[in-house]
Structure formats: structure tokens, C-alpha cells
Design a protein around this motif. Structure first.
Motif, PDB file in Angstrom:
ATOM      1  N   ALA A  85       7.084 -33.133  27.287  1.00  0.00           N
ATOM      2  CA  ALA A  85       7.760 -34.086  28.164  1.00  0.00           C
ATOM      3  C   ALA A  85       9.206 -33.659  28.415  1.00  0.00           C
ATOM      4  N   ALA A  86       9.838 -34.359  29.327  1.00  0.00           N
ATOM      5  CA  ALA A  86      11.272 -34.191  29.586  1.00  0.00           C
ATOM      6  C   ALA A  86      11.955 -35.517  29.274  1.00  0.00           C
ATOM      7  N   GLU A  87      12.998 -35.457  28.461  1.00  0.00           N
ATOM      8  CA  GLU A  87      13.709 -36.666  28.067  1.00  0.00           C
ATOM      9  C   GLU A  87      15.124 -36.664  28.644  1.00  0.00           C
ATOM     10  N   PHE A  88      15.585 -37.848  29.025  1.00  0.00           N
ATOM     11  CA  PHE A  88      16.922 -38.021  29.589  1.00  0.00           C
ATOM     12  C   PHE A  88      17.654 -39.122  28.837  1.00  0.00           C
ATOM     13  N   ASP A  89      18.929 -38.880  28.553  1.00  0.00           N
ATOM     14  CA  ASP A  89      19.786 -39.992  28.159  1.00  0.00           C
ATOM     15  C   ASP A  89      20.546 -40.445  29.399  1.00  0.00           C
ATOM     16  N   MET A  90      21.332 -41.501  29.256  1.00  0.00           N
ATOM     17  CA  MET A  90      21.987 -42.056  30.446  1.00  0.00           C
ATOM     18  C   MET A  90      23.003 -41.082  31.030  1.00  0.00           C
ATOM     19  N   ASP A  91      23.661 -40.300  30.168  1.00  0.00           N
ATOM     20  CA  ASP A  91      24.633 -39.331  30.678  1.00  0.00           C
ATOM     21  C   ASP A  91      23.957 -38.265  31.540  1.00  0.00           C
ATOM     22  N   MET A  92      22.743 -37.871  31.175  1.00  0.00           N
ATOM     23  CA  MET A  92      22.020 -36.868  31.962  1.00  0.00           C
ATOM     24  C   MET A  92      21.675 -37.418  33.344  1.00  0.00           C
ATOM     25  N   LEU A  93      21.267 -38.672  33.403  1.00  0.00           N
ATOM     26  CA  LEU A  93      20.972 -39.283  34.701  1.00  0.00           C
ATOM     27  C   LEU A  93      22.249 -39.464  35.517  1.00  0.00           C
ATOM     28  N   ALA A  94      23.341 -39.790  34.836  1.00  0.00           N
ATOM     29  CA  ALA A  94      24.621 -39.958  35.532  1.00  0.00           C
ATOM     30  C   ALA A  94      25.158 -38.628  36.041  1.00  0.00           C
ATOM     31  N   ALA A  95      24.724 -37.500  35.437  1.00  0.00           N
ATOM     32  CA  ALA A  95      25.197 -36.183  35.863  1.00  0.00           C
ATOM     33  C   ALA A  95      24.541 -35.718  37.154  1.00  0.00           C
ATOM     34  N   LEU A  96      23.397 -36.309  37.508  1.00  0.00           N
ATOM     35  CA  LEU A  96      22.777 -36.011  38.795  1.00  0.00           C
ATOM     36  C   LEU A  96      23.599 -36.655  39.914  1.00  0.00           C
ATOM     37  N   PRO A  97      23.499 -36.127  41.145  1.00  0.00           N
ATOM     38  CA  PRO A  97      24.190 -36.787  42.270  1.00  0.00           C
ATOM     39  C   PRO A  97      23.816 -38.266  42.342  1.00  0.00           C
ATOM     40  N   GLN A  98      24.808 -39.104  42.487  1.00  0.00           N
ATOM     41  CA  GLN A  98      24.603 -40.552  42.489  1.00  0.00           C
ATOM     42  C   GLN A  98      24.585 -41.098  43.914  1.00  0.00           C
ATOM     43  N   HIS A  99      23.686 -42.028  44.148  1.00  0.00           N
ATOM     44  CA  HIS A  99      23.516 -42.632  45.467  1.00  0.00           C
ATOM     45  C   HIS A  99      23.527 -44.151  45.317  1.00  0.00           C
ATOM     46  N   SER A 100      24.066 -44.826  46.301  1.00  0.00           N
ATOM     47  CA  SER A 100      24.138 -46.292  46.268  1.00  0.00           C
ATOM     48  C   SER A 100      23.658 -46.877  47.586  1.00  0.00           C
ATOM     49  N   PHE A 101      23.019 -48.019  47.511  1.00  0.00           N
ATOM     50  CA  PHE A 101      22.757 -48.817  48.705  1.00  0.00           C
ATOM     51  C   PHE A 101      22.734 -50.286  48.300  1.00  0.00           C
ATOM     52  N   SER A 102      22.975 -51.131  49.264  1.00  0.00           N
ATOM     53  CA  SER A 102      22.868 -52.572  49.059  1.00  0.00           C
ATOM     54  C   SER A 102      21.656 -53.066  49.821  1.00  0.00           C
ATOM     55  N   THR A 103      20.894 -53.936  49.193  1.00  0.00           N
ATOM     56  CA  THR A 103      19.692 -54.438  49.834  1.00  0.00           C
ATOM     57  C   THR A 103      19.352 -55.822  49.310  1.00  0.00           C
ATOM     58  N   LYS A 104      18.744 -56.615  50.150  1.00  0.00           N
ATOM     59  CA  LYS A 104      18.162 -57.875  49.704  1.00  0.00           C
ATOM     60  C   LYS A 104      16.825 -57.579  49.035  1.00  0.00           C
ATOM     61  N   THR A 105      16.466 -58.390  48.070  1.00  0.00           N
ATOM     62  CA  THR A 105      15.200 -58.239  47.353  1.00  0.00           C
ATOM     63  C   THR A 105      14.585 -59.616  47.147  1.00  0.00           C
ATOM     64  N   PRO A 106      13.312 -59.680  46.763  1.00  0.00           N
ATOM     65  CA  PRO A 106      12.707 -60.987  46.482  1.00  0.00           C
ATOM     66  C   PRO A 106      13.209 -61.609  45.180  1.00  0.00           C
ATOM     67  N   TRP A 107      13.961 -60.850  44.370  1.00  0.00           N
ATOM     68  CA  TRP A 107      14.294 -61.301  43.016  1.00  0.00           C
ATOM     69  C   TRP A 107      15.701 -61.853  42.871  1.00  0.00           C
ATOM     70  N   TYR A 108      16.516 -61.708  43.917  1.00  0.00           N
ATOM     71  CA  TYR A 108      17.886 -62.212  43.875  1.00  0.00           C
ATOM     72  C   TYR A 108      18.190 -62.936  45.183  1.00  0.00           C
ATOM     73  N   PRO A 109      18.993 -63.993  45.135  1.00  0.00           N
ATOM     74  CA  PRO A 109      19.272 -64.766  46.355  1.00  0.00           C
ATOM     75  C   PRO A 109      20.146 -64.025  47.358  1.00  0.00           C
ATOM     76  N   GLU A 110      20.923 -63.036  46.885  1.00  0.00           N
ATOM     77  CA  GLU A 110      21.796 -62.285  47.775  1.00  0.00           C
ATOM     78  C   GLU A 110      21.546 -60.794  47.618  1.00  0.00           C
ATOM     79  N   ALA A 111      22.033 -60.027  48.574  1.00  0.00           N
ATOM     80  CA  ALA A 111      21.917 -58.571  48.485  1.00  0.00           C
ATOM     81  C   ALA A 111      22.655 -58.067  47.256  1.00  0.00           C
TER      82      ALA A 111
END
Length: 206
Positions: A85-111
Motif C-alpha cells: 500500500a501507499a500511506e500518507f500523513d497530513m503533511d504529505m497531502l499538504a505537500a501536493l498542489p492545493q486546490h480550493s472551491f466553494s460549493t453548496k452541499t446537501p449537508w450544510y445550510p450555506e456554501a
């Protein structure tokens, strides 16, 4: 997971999609990657090989995680750092290019704003070669989603919500989230049901 856990998944199969050609309204922050993760050009090449279903010989290796393991990727992968397997800690995931978006979902009242690496780049970092992804939550709930979704849409493996780490009680620490507001096609139950939270393992299947 709420009352229904991480949600039921459905179909598999995907078309050939060139990595890097996916449109979407994302805010992108290209952070410097550590040597432990494949470099940018290799990740793009690997993502393309996933779309083609053709193995790409590993060129770079993953270091072992130095912190707590938060994600394990197993199954049909070509790059490993922990047995099969391949294991990641949070720092390894944070070292990859980071992307953000805002979206509405069925689980929260606001985006809400979600930030993390694109799921396809995580898959490219391990040279994934399957067609179906099985996301396994902390409570062992399983959901299958087509690997093709990660190539066609800008799915994020979110580690932050509204710029803050997500606690387990609020769908953390990792959340596979679709950019629902970027495409009306995604605002449907078939895609809502594939948005997996509290993810601890991704198994790459045939």
C-alpha cells in the motif's frame, strides 16, 4: 457519518481524459512539493496513464510518512511505501498542489469552502491503474465511485473546510467532495451519494 454513513456508490467505467484539461472554477495554490511525492510533470503523466489504463513505470518514490497515517491507498497501484500500500500523513497531502472551491452541499445550510489536493493527483502520486475507487470510512462504511469521476471533475480530497482542519465529528479528517456548483450535472443524488467523508482508505479496484 451521520445517519447514512459515507453513502452508497454506483457505476464504474470512464472515458479517456487528458490530465490537466479539466475545466472548473477552482482557486489553485501551487505549493512546493517535497521530494517524497512525484514531481508535477510526473503526476500529470501518471494521471494520463490512469485515463489510458496503461501502466507508467514509477520514476519517483514516496517517502514513509513521518506523522500519523491519515490515508492508505491500496489495490492496483504502482508506487508503494508500506508493503502493498501507499500511506500518507497530513503533511504529505499538504505537500501536493492545493486546490480550493466553494460549493453548496446537501449537508450544510450555506456554501462551504473545501481545500486539499485534487483526488486525481493523489491517485497519480501512487500510479493508480484501476477503474473503480472504494472509499472506506473510519467506521468501515464503504462506497464505490468511478475513477473516471476524478478525471472528469475536479474532485478534491479535502483536508480543510473554511480554511480549518475538519474534526471527525464534522466529516473529517478527509472528505472526497465534488464541486457541485461548477456543473449542474453534479447537483444530483447519484453524485451526492459518492461524496465520501471521514475517509481513511482508498482501494483501487479493476
Amino acid at each position: 457519518q451521520g445517519s447514512r454513513g459515507a453513502f452508497p456508490g454506483l457505476e464504474c467505467g470512464f472515458g479517456m481524459i487528458r490530465a490537466g484539461s479539466i475545466p472548473g472554477r477552482l482557486q489553485t495554490s501551487e505549493k512546493g512539493t517535497r521530494p517524497m511525492i512525484s514531481r508535477r510533470h510526473f503526476m500529470v503523466a501518471s494521471a494520463a496513464s490512469v485515463a489510458l489504463g496503461v501502466a507508467t513505470p514509477p520514476v519517483f518514490a514516496l517517502d514513509r510518512p513521518k506523522g500519523k497515517v491519515v490515508l492508505t491507498v491500496s489495490g492496483k497501484i504502482g508506487i508503494r511505501n508500506a508493503g502493498t500500500a501507499a500511506e500518507f500523513d497530513m503533511d504529505m497531502l499538504a505537500a501536493l498542489p492545493q486546490h480550493s472551491f466553494s460549493t453548496k452541499t446537501p449537508w450544510y445550510p450555506e456554501a462551504r469552502k473545501f481545500t486539499g489536493p485534487l483526488l486525481r493527483e493523489v491517485l497519480a502520486a501512487v500510479d493508480a491503474q484501476g477503474k473503480t475507487l472504494r472509499a472506506i470510512a473510519l467506521n468501515e462504511y464503504k462506497v464505490d465511485l468511478p475513477l473516471g469521476d476524478a478525471l472528469k471533475f475536479n474532485l478534491v480530497l479535502a483536508r480543510l473546510m473554511d480554511d480549518k482542519p475538519m474534526p471527525v465529528r464534522d466529516k473529517g479528517p478527509l472528505f472526497i467532495i465534488y464541486p457541485f456548483d461548477s456543473d449542474e450535472t453534479l447537483r444530483a443524488e447519484r453524485y451526492y451519494s459518492r461524496a465520501a467523508w471521514q475517509v481513511k482508505t482508498i482501494d483501487v479496484l479493476e
